[in-house]
Design an enzyme around this catalytic site. Structure first.
Site, short mmCIF file in Angstrom:
data_model
loop_
_atom_site.label_atom_id
_atom_site.label_comp_id
_atom_site.label_asym_id
_atom_site.label_seq_id
_atom_site.Cartn_x
_atom_site.Cartn_y
_atom_site.Cartn_z
N SER A 21 0.85 -1.20 0.00
CA SER A 21 0.00 0.00 0.00
C SER A 21 0.87 1.24 0.00
CB SER A 21 -0.87 0.03 1.25
OG SER A 21 -0.07 0.29 2.39
N ASP A 22 0.35 2.34 -0.51
CA ASP A 22 1.03 3.61 -0.27
C ASP A 22 0.96 3.87 1.24
OD1 ASP A 22 2.35 5.98 -0.53
OD2 ASP A 22 1.12 6.70 -2.20
N CYS A 23 1.85 4.73 1.73
CA CYS A 23 2.02 4.78 3.18
C CYS A 23 0.81 5.39 3.86
CB CYS A 23 3.32 5.49 3.50
SG CYS A 23 4.68 4.47 2.85
N ASP A 24 0.18 4.58 4.65
CA ASP A 24 -1.06 4.89 5.36
C ASP A 24 -2.31 4.86 4.48
OD1 ASP A 24 0.11 4.94 7.80
OD2 ASP A 24 0.33 7.11 7.89
N SER A 25 -2.22 4.26 3.29
CA SER A 25 -3.42 4.13 2.44
C SER A 25 -4.57 3.42 3.14
CB SER A 25 -3.12 3.30 1.19
OG SER A 25 -2.63 4.07 0.17
#
Ligand SMILES: *[C@@H]1O[C@H](CO)[C@@H](O)[C@H](O)[C@H]1NC(C)=O
Ligand SMILES: *[C@@H]1O[C@H](CO)[C@@H](O)[C@H](O)[C@H]1NC(C)=O
Ligand SMILES: *[C@@H]1O[C@H](CO)[C@@H](O)[C@H](O)[C@H]1NC(C)=O
Ligand SMILES: *[C@@H]1O[C@H](CO)[C@@H](O)[C@H](O)[C@H]1NC(C)=O
Ligand SMILES: *[C@@H]1O[C@H](CO)[C@@H](O)[C@H](O)[C@H]1NC(C)=O
Ligand SMILES: *[C@@H]1O[C@H](CO)[C@@H](O)[C@H](O)[C@H]1NC(C)=O
Ligand SMILES: *[C@@H]1O[C@H](CO)[C@@H](O)[C@H](O)[C@H]1NC(C)=O
Length: 769
Positions: free
Chosen positions: A314-318
């Site tokens: 995932s993108d960071c904190d998606s």
């Protein structure tokens, strides 16, 4: 390129009231104290016996070793290892590891998985991808990937770098004001895709082992990651009052046709042709579904249709964003993580998996076997990287392989090849070391280290600014002209004017920097900031000699005034040219390097100042098509049928409109050879761009599309033949309204080059069913 205008996405923004608080904890950074995990001495020091752990048994297949490792973990341990920051598991001898490293244009310390220190103070910082892409040179992109991975591996051996790098960024640019254009290879899906394939192959491939019977055993030099999947082209645009228009609230409304033709294509090329070992899903939603929870996009398309050999991150904190900001389906945290895992997401950059997957499993929302599969996907990549066993081909690299002369020379060359000459009145450039001995160099980007390396940077080996570079050719009087890029007042303009008045030539280095365009910050217009136009105008008016305007920017800027002005002799675009950008720029301005006819960027849908593919050289080229093939005759596979297209009323409609590519035999069946003649007096390199155009009258077909490009060096007065081997399925296909990829029958057109020296020729496709 696509039927949709470059601005259309901005018309469909969803609006909500809060921005997610994004947190990037940094708990498990290097230095790492292990060379490779299964080193028997390492286990001995831990008072463990390596022989007890089957995941260290080299005689077993990677999948079996990964499964053994996962089977040795408790549920709680499994869950913590599904986030990017992995603590050690002492009883198994598993070391801590941070999966998040970046290497967009050189090894970076962003993300926390890699860092610099006394033993490795810096790494080579190449131009930003928007500049390297403008070189139109596939070998260059691969060489950059190879060099970065060599430095990464050397830093890993020194304990300072991870092996999993979340680069490149291959989002197709659709709006010139987007803040992250500098990170990307631009606006054309095919070129972006070829950039991805070459950069990823350079990063990942172990020389001599580029293929394997079982791709899940193919060794990796380092692991690359194509991101951000998909239709992610907006960061933070015109947030006013309660109307937040940013990436975490953005719902891209995309037709299936546009998705296949534009947004997915580079990712498809990255996975299928680059064999990348990771893909990252984005923050935004596509047609109201957050990408990271879209099972059709992740498990369906990436893992099943394209057969990814690797992990999806995932993108960071998606996941936190879809849970707490987008409040997707008003899910409980456990429902959300369960859905995301089942959609095919193997690793969470963040801590949402680690917080909620255990309770989700206990409640029966996911099975342990589903967690296990995600972990196995991740660990097979680490095994292929030699994280457990070492990677003999690269274990001898040391810190002396970082910032070597050869690497710095490549950084200079990449910048030279990427710099674009946009205007050159009366042969003002190149400058002459005889006639232009005393020059004025002015402007807010003339001596600013940070502007050269943009974002996702590391610590460069050294900096060479425009002023530094030009001092190798001339005596420089340097005046900044503006306090900074924002140029909020006229205080520093007059000293710059005075300097120009007395100089043999004036170089104005203006443009943007990360204060103006960056991640999380889009622009709302295309103008140069503050008083920059005034600086340029006044300095140009006062100059005695020729005036060269150099623009640092990724997104387009409106230089119409200076394009038409007699006072500005030349305009040069440098993008963000990396740590050695100043050397490259000086070489171009003084003619030690002859710029190619190369890429620039789209401005507006209406008027463009310089069209795609535009760029001047100090020499001239002409094309002629010397190959004679003018048709292909194709039979559809047994039991398949022609596909219907829609035509306009005046168009000729053939009996069989088109054939889907899966119903055709599409080996490389077209060969186009172009003779490129250097008709000028200087040696130079040219980017030969080949476009295709579907038969007239097909509704929804693009105006034209890039199907091939090659950079070729031709001596003055000489010619060189360039051959494109193409497949009609790839080069002549269009994406239909129903998102089928199909080859229309009828009279297609190939066009070599664009503008005045474009050479079109007709190419017939016959289809028989
Ligand atoms: C291993 O055992 C020795 C002797 O019992 C002890 O001194 C040492 O601290 C232990 N090392 C670790 C990493 O537990
Ligand atoms: C998406 O775009 C289509 C037309 O392209 C339109 O009919 C539809 O209403 C849009 N949906 C949203 C949610 O904006
Ligand atoms: C001009 O701008 C600079 C930087 O923004 C600032 O430091 C300076 O005080 C300004 N000068 C005037 C006269 O406003
Ligand atoms: C660009 O600048 C010119 C003035 O130099 C102006 O007339 C034009 O409207 C601007 N174009 C855009 C697209 O902003
Ligand atoms: C350009 O885009 C704007 C905004 O989307 C639109 O109103 C205009 O009609 C477009 N112009 C052309 C020439 O397509
Ligand atoms: C329809 O197709 C014809 C060619 O068959 C073309 O000349 C014409 O411009 C097209 N018209 C429209 C409105 O696209
Ligand atoms: C290019 O190919 C054509 C056709 O085969 C040949 O006549 C010509 O000599 C070639 N030119 C060069 C520079 O090799």
């Amino acid at each position: 390129m696509a039927p949709c205008s470059p601005l259309s996405i901005l018309l469909f923004l969803s609006v909500a009231a809060t921005i997610a608080a994004v947190s990037y904890a940094d708990d498990f950074p290097p230095p790492y104290d292990f060379k490779h995990v299964c080193d028997p001495n390492r286990y001995k020091k831990l008072n463990l016996s390596v022989a007890k752990f089957a995941f260290c048994d080299k005689s077993l297949p990677y999948r079996a070793r990964a499964k053994n490792l996962v089977d040795s973990l408790t549920l709680q341990e499994k869950v913590t290892l599904l986030g990017n920051q992995n603590a050690d598991v002492q009883r198994l001898g598993l070391p801590r590891y941070n999966w998040w490293s970046e290497a967009l244009h050189g090894v970076s310390n962003f993300g926390g998985g890699s860092r610099f220190g006394k033993n490795v103070p810096g790494a080579t910082s190449f131009p930003l991808p928007i500049t390297s892409a403008a070189a139109f040179n596939e070998q260059l992109w691969k060489a950059i990937g190879q060099t970065i991975s060599t430095e990464a591996r050397a830093m890993h051996n020194a304990g300072m770098a991870g092996l999993t790098f979340w680069s490149p960024n291959i989002n197709v640019v659709r709006d010139p004001r987007w803040g992250r254009i500098l990170e990307t290879p631009g606006e054309d899906p095919f070129i972006v895709g070829r950039y991805a394939v070459n950069f990823v192959r350079g990063m990942q491939d172990v020389v001599g082992q580029e293929t394997a019977e079982d791709p899940n055993t193919r060794p990796l030099k380092v692991s690359a990651c194509c991101k951000h999947y998909a239709a992610y082209d907006l960061d933070n645009w015109a947030t006013t009052g309660s109307a937040v228009v940013d990436r975490v609230h953005f719902n891209a409304n995309v037709t299936e046709q546009d998705m296949v033709e534009t947004f997915l294509r580079p990712f498809e090329m990255c996975v299928k042709e680059g064999d990348v070992s990771s893909v990252m899903c984005s923050y935004n939603q596509v047609n109201a579904i957050p990408t990271c929870v879209d099972a059709r996009l992740l498990r369906g398309t990436i893992r099943n249709d394209w057969e990814l050999h690797g992990y999806i991150v995932s993108d960071c904190d998606s996941i936190d964003v879809l849970l707490n900001t987008q409040k997707f389906l008003d899910d409980t945290p456990e429902d959300a993580v369960a859905q995301v895992l089942r959609a095919g997401l193997d690793l969470d950059c963040g801590d949402t998996y680690t917080k909620y997957l255990e309770s989700a499993t206990v409640r029966g929302l996911v099975k342990q076997s589903e967690l296990d599969q995600a972990l196995i996907n991740n660990y097979v990549v680490l095994l292929r990287l030699g994280f457990f066993d070492g990677q003999p081909a690269y274990d001898k690299l040391t810190v002396s392989d970082v910032c070597s002369k050869q690497h710095l020379d490549l950084a200079t060359d990449a910048a030279r090849q990427g710099i674009v000459l946009l205007k050159n009145s009366n042969g003002a450039l190149p400058l002459s070391t005889k006639r232009h001995k005393n020059i004025a160099v002015v402007g807010p980007n003339s001596a600013d280290n940070s502007v050269q390396i943009g974002n996702y940077a590391g610590v460069p080996c050294k900096y060479v600014t425009a002023v530094d570079g030009l001092r190798r050719y001339a005596s420089v009087d340097h005046k900044i002209g503006c306090a900074d890029v924002r140029c909020q007042n006229e205080t520093f303009i007059f000293p710059a004017v005075r300097s120009a008045r007395n100089a043999d030539a004036t170089v104005i280095v203006a443009g943007l920097n990360l204060d103006i365009e960056r991640e999380d910050h889009d622009r709302t217009d295309l103008e140069l900031p503050g008083y920059q136009n005034q600086l340029i105008r006044q300095v140009a008016d006062a100059s005695k000699g020729p005036v060269v305007l150099v623009i640092f920017s990724a997104g387009g800027v409106n230089v119409t005034e200076f394009d038409v002005s007699d006072k500005i002799s030349a305009i040069v675009w440098a993008g963000y040219p990396g740590e050695k950008g100043g050397d490259a720029l000086a070489d171009v301005l003084y003619g030690s390097y002859n710029p190619g006819r190369i890429q620039t960027y789209k401005f507006y849908n209406g008027t463009t100042i310089y069209p795609f593919g535009y760029g001047l050289s100090y020499t001239t080229f002409s094309y002629s098509v010397v190959s004679t093939q003018r048709y292909v005759d194709k039979k559809l596979a047994p039991n398949s049928h022609c596909t219907l297209l829609r035509y306009n009323q005046s168009a000729y409609v053939p009996p069989c409109h088109a054939a889907r590519v899966e119903d055709l035999d599409c080996a490389d069946d077209i060969s186009v050879t172009v003779e490129v003649k250097n008709t000028g007096n200087l040696d130079g390199s040219d980017a030969v761009i080949l476009y295709s155009q579907a038969p007239d009258g097909i509704l929804g077909a693009p105006i034209k599309q890039v199907v091939g490009f090659q950079r070729v060096l031709v001596e003055a007065g000489k010619s060189s033949n360039v051959t494109f081997s193409l497949s009609s399925c790839k080069s002549l296909s269009i994406v239909t309204d129903s998102a089928y990829v199909a080859v229309p029958s009828g009279r297609h057109t190939f066009i070599v080059g664009s503008g005045d020296n474009a050479v079109p020729f007709a190419f017939q496709v016959y289809l028989r069913d």
